[in-house]
Write a protein that holds these residues in place. Sequence first.
Motif, mmCIF file in Angstrom:
data_model
loop_
_atom_site.group_PDB
_atom_site.id
_atom_site.type_symbol
_atom_site.label_atom_id
_atom_site.label_comp_id
_atom_site.label_asym_id
_atom_site.label_seq_id
_atom_site.Cartn_x
_atom_site.Cartn_y
_atom_site.Cartn_z
ATOM 1 N N TYR A 1 0.816 -1.217 0.000
ATOM 2 C CA TYR A 1 0.000 0.000 0.000
ATOM 3 C C TYR A 1 0.849 1.267 0.000
ATOM 4 C CZ TYR A 1 -4.457 -2.385 0.710
ATOM 5 O OH TYR A 1 -5.578 -3.140 0.528
ATOM 6 N N TRP A 2 2.115 1.139 0.357
ATOM 7 C CA TRP A 2 3.020 2.294 0.322
ATOM 8 C C TRP A 2 4.228 1.923 -0.516
ATOM 9 C CZ3 TRP A 2 3.285 7.237 0.702
ATOM 10 C CH2 TRP A 2 4.464 7.905 1.000
ATOM 11 N N ARG A 3 4.417 2.616 -1.626
ATOM 12 C CA ARG A 3 5.514 2.329 -2.537
ATOM 13 C C ARG A 3 6.723 3.219 -2.261
ATOM 14 N NH1 ARG A 3 4.736 -2.740 -4.088
ATOM 15 N NH2 ARG A 3 3.621 -2.981 -6.032
ATOM 16 N N GLY A 4 6.805 3.731 -1.065
ATOM 17 C CA GLY A 4 7.971 4.492 -0.647
ATOM 18 C C GLY A 4 8.732 3.749 0.436
ATOM 19 N N THR A 5 9.730 4.401 0.997
ATOM 20 C CA THR A 5 10.520 3.818 2.077
ATOM 21 C C THR A 5 9.869 4.126 3.421
ATOM 22 O OG1 THR A 5 11.865 5.796 2.363
ATOM 23 C CG2 THR A 5 12.598 4.180 0.717
ATOM 24 N N THR A 6 10.399 3.509 4.466
ATOM 25 C CA THR A 6 9.935 3.814 5.825
ATOM 26 C C THR A 6 10.160 5.286 6.139
ATOM 27 O OG1 THR A 6 10.467 1.567 6.538
ATOM 28 C CG2 THR A 6 10.174 3.218 8.264
ATOM 29 N N GLU A 7 11.339 5.807 5.773
ATOM 30 C CA GLU A 7 11.638 7.213 6.049
ATOM 31 C C GLU A 7 10.721 8.148 5.272
ATOM 32 O OE1 GLU A 7 13.543 8.957 8.236
ATOM 33 O OE2 GLU A 7 13.688 6.989 9.186
ATOM 34 N N GLU A 8 10.359 7.756 4.055
ATOM 35 C CA GLU A 8 9.435 8.590 3.276
ATOM 36 C C GLU A 8 8.046 8.596 3.909
ATOM 37 O OE1 GLU A 8 10.976 8.554 -1.328
ATOM 38 O OE2 GLU A 8 10.206 6.671 -0.495
ATOM 39 N N TYR A 9 7.630 7.462 4.494
ATOM 40 C CA TYR A 9 6.355 7.479 5.219
ATOM 41 C C TYR A 9 6.446 8.402 6.429
ATOM 42 C CZ TYR A 9 2.464 6.290 8.198
ATOM 43 O OH TYR A 9 1.347 6.390 8.998
ATOM 44 N N ILE A 10 7.546 8.309 7.163
ATOM 45 C CA ILE A 10 7.724 9.166 8.336
ATOM 46 C C ILE A 10 7.710 10.636 7.930
ATOM 47 C CG2 ILE A 10 9.439 9.866 10.064
ATOM 48 C CD1 ILE A 10 10.097 6.859 10.384
ATOM 49 N N LYS A 11 8.361 10.946 6.816
ATOM 50 C CA LYS A 11 8.329 12.325 6.317
ATOM 51 C C LYS A 11 6.898 12.738 5.990
ATOM 52 C CE LYS A 11 10.287 15.302 2.681
ATOM 53 N NZ LYS A 11 11.216 15.366 1.515
ATOM 54 N N LEU A 12 6.166 11.869 5.313
ATOM 55 C CA LEU A 12 4.768 12.171 5.000
ATOM 56 C C LEU A 12 3.964 12.378 6.278
ATOM 57 C CD1 LEU A 12 2.928 12.269 2.374
ATOM 58 C CD2 LEU A 12 2.094 10.035 3.129
ATOM 59 N N TYR A 13 4.222 11.543 7.292
ATOM 60 C CA TYR A 13 3.499 11.688 8.558
ATOM 61 C C TYR A 13 3.783 13.054 9.181
ATOM 62 C CZ TYR A 13 1.638 10.997 13.189
ATOM 63 O OH TYR A 13 0.912 11.152 14.353
ATOM 64 N N ASP A 14 5.045 13.477 9.201
ATOM 65 C CA ASP A 14 5.384 14.765 9.813
ATOM 66 C C ASP A 14 4.653 15.911 9.124
ATOM 67 O OD1 ASP A 14 7.047 13.557 11.627
ATOM 68 O OD2 ASP A 14 8.918 14.119 10.623
ATOM 69 N N PHE A 15 4.656 15.916 7.789
ATOM 70 C CA PHE A 15 3.960 16.976 7.058
ATOM 71 C C PHE A 15 2.450 16.903 7.289
ATOM 72 C CE2 PHE A 15 7.946 17.558 4.857
ATOM 73 C CZ PHE A 15 7.921 18.882 4.456
#
Length: 585
Positions: free
Chosen positions: A225-239
Motif C-alpha cells: 500500500y506504500w511504494r515508498g521507504t519507511t523514512e518517506e512514510y515518516i516524512k509524509l506523517y510529519d507533514f
Amino acid sequence: MNDKPTVSLFKLRGFILSLFAILASINLSIAQEKDIRNDEPVHFNIDLSKEIGPMQPAWAWWGYDEPNYTYMKDGKKLLSEIADLSPVPVYVRAHSLLVTDEGPRAALKWGSTNAYTEDSDGNPIYDWTIIDQIFDTYIERGMKPLAQIGFMPKALSTQPEPYRHYWKPGAEYNDIYTGWAYPPNDYNKWAELVFQWVTHSVERYGKEEVESWYWELWNEPNIGYWRGTTEEYIKLYDFTADAVKRALPTARIGGPETTGPGWDKAAEFLTTFLDHVISGKNYATGKTGSPLDFITFHAKGSPKVVDGIVQMGLRNQLNDIDKGFEIVASYPELKHLPIVIGESDPEGCAACSEADYPHNAYRNGTMYSSYTAASFARKYQLADRHGVNFLGAVTWGFEFEDQKWFAGFRDMATNGVDKPVLNVFRMFGMMSGQRVSISGGVNAGTDTFAYNLDSILQSSVRRAAQDINAFATVDTKSAAVMVWNYHDDDKEMPTAPIKLTLGNIPVNKVLIHHYRVDKNHSNSYQVWKDMGSPQNPTQEQISELEEAGQLKLITSPKWINVEEGKAQIEFDLPSQGVSLVRLTW
C-alpha cells in the motif's frame, strides 16, 4: 535514549512464552481430548462484584475499502443498522478518500472522490463534494469518521501511471498497487491539501464535532500500500500531522496503521515510527518529535483448508495483537495513548470471495459469528495483560453492492440482508459498564473446556474439544453474559450443556432475556439455503431473509428469583453457537 526491547528481544520473549504455554497447557490438553458428556454441564461462576476493567466499546468500529458504497442504497441501510446496535457513536474508517476519479467510481477494492486535481498551470483544485457525501452519511446517523488521510491523488503521485486498477477476485492481489500508492512529488502541496481538508471539515461540521474524530495517515505502509521507504512514510506523517494541527490544534492524529506486528519487519517499522515521534527530527518543522494522539496497527488471522474443511487461525490474529500491545507498552512515553487496531479480522482480504478463495468459506455462516465472540473477548484480556489503553478494533467488513447473494465476501450483510456475524455485534451492544471476573469452564467431571489465553497463543483452538467460554459485564441495573461454543475447524461439534451461576446480584428478582446466534436462530444464511439458495429471491423471500437476519430470543423473557444474591441459568449451546444472557432489574 528510549528504554525498549529490540525486535530480537521480542522474538526471544515469544519463544520463552511459547515454552511456558506448552508446559502450562499439558493438563489442559489431556482434559480437552475428552468429548463433552451431555449430562454434565460446563459450569461458569460469574461474580458481579469482581470488576476487572471497563467495558470499552472496542467493537464499535468498522471499515472498508470501497468508500463510495457508503452513500449507496445497501450501504446506507447497513450503516443505519450498525449505528442502531450501538449505545455509543460508531467510528468508521474507509480507504481511498483522496483518490482521483478515473472510470467507474466504485468497484472492488477501489474508490475515488476527486478531492484534489490541478489546472494546466499546476494550481490546486479542491472539490469536497464526494467526501462530504460520505461524511454526511456518517454524521446523519450519529457515527464519526476515523478519517483516513490517503491515498495519493494522481496529480501529486511520483509515479502516476498506471493509476486506476481493475482488480477482480482471483486476479493477482499486487495488481491493486498502482499510482495512488506512491509518495508525493511535492510534500508542501500534500500538506496544503490536508490543511484544506481539515479546515473545510471544521467549517462544515463545527469545531466540536471534528474534535471528536480521529485522523490517521495511510494504510499498511509496511507492505504494497506504500511504494515508498519507511523514512518517506515518516516524512509524509510529519507533514500530515503538522497540517492537521495547524488547521485544528485540538484534532487527534495517529498512525502508522502497519499490519502484522508479529512479523519482524512489521515490528521494526512500528518501532522505527514510534522512535521518530518521540525523538526524531521533524521533517516539516525541524523540531524534535512529531504529534501522536493514538497508535494504530492491524491484526489478521490465517484460515486454510485442511482435509476438505476450513480451519481458522485465531492464534495468528491474537499473536499480532499481543506483539503490537507489547511494543506499545515498551514505550513509557506512549503507553498511555489509545490504541486502535485499525483492521482486526480472521484474514486479510474482504473482497476476496469464497468461490476464488476456498479458505474464506467461513464467512456466511456461524463460524464467523462464533470466531468473532471468541476473538474479541481475548483482545480485552491481552490489553489487561499489557496494561495498555485499548480503544477500538476495526472490523474490516461492510457490504458489496450489486453482488451475488451470499457470495462469500467478508461483509456484514448481503444485498441488504444481515449475516449472522452482525448479530454478535448486536449482542456486544447490550454489554456495558464493567467487565467482571469469570471462573470455571469445567463440568462435574472436572474436564476443562475453556481454553486459556496462553493456550490459544501457543496452539490456537485445535484439540479435540471446543473452546466453550464466557465473557461478562455488569452495569447499574443490568448484567450480561456472552457464551460461545467455538472451534477452529468448521465442522459439526458436540452441543455443550451450560450452567451459569451469577453471584452478588443486588436484587431479589431479575428479568432474563436470552439471545442466540446458531444454525436455527438469527441466521439468514441457513434460511437462504433452506430456500434452495435462490439468486433471484422473490420479494416475499427477501422479507423473510431480512427478518431472519435480525437477532432473536430463543425463549420468551422471564423473571427468575434471586436467592442469597445468586441466580442459576442452564441451557444447551450448539456447535458454533453464541448466547447472550441479559439480566435487568
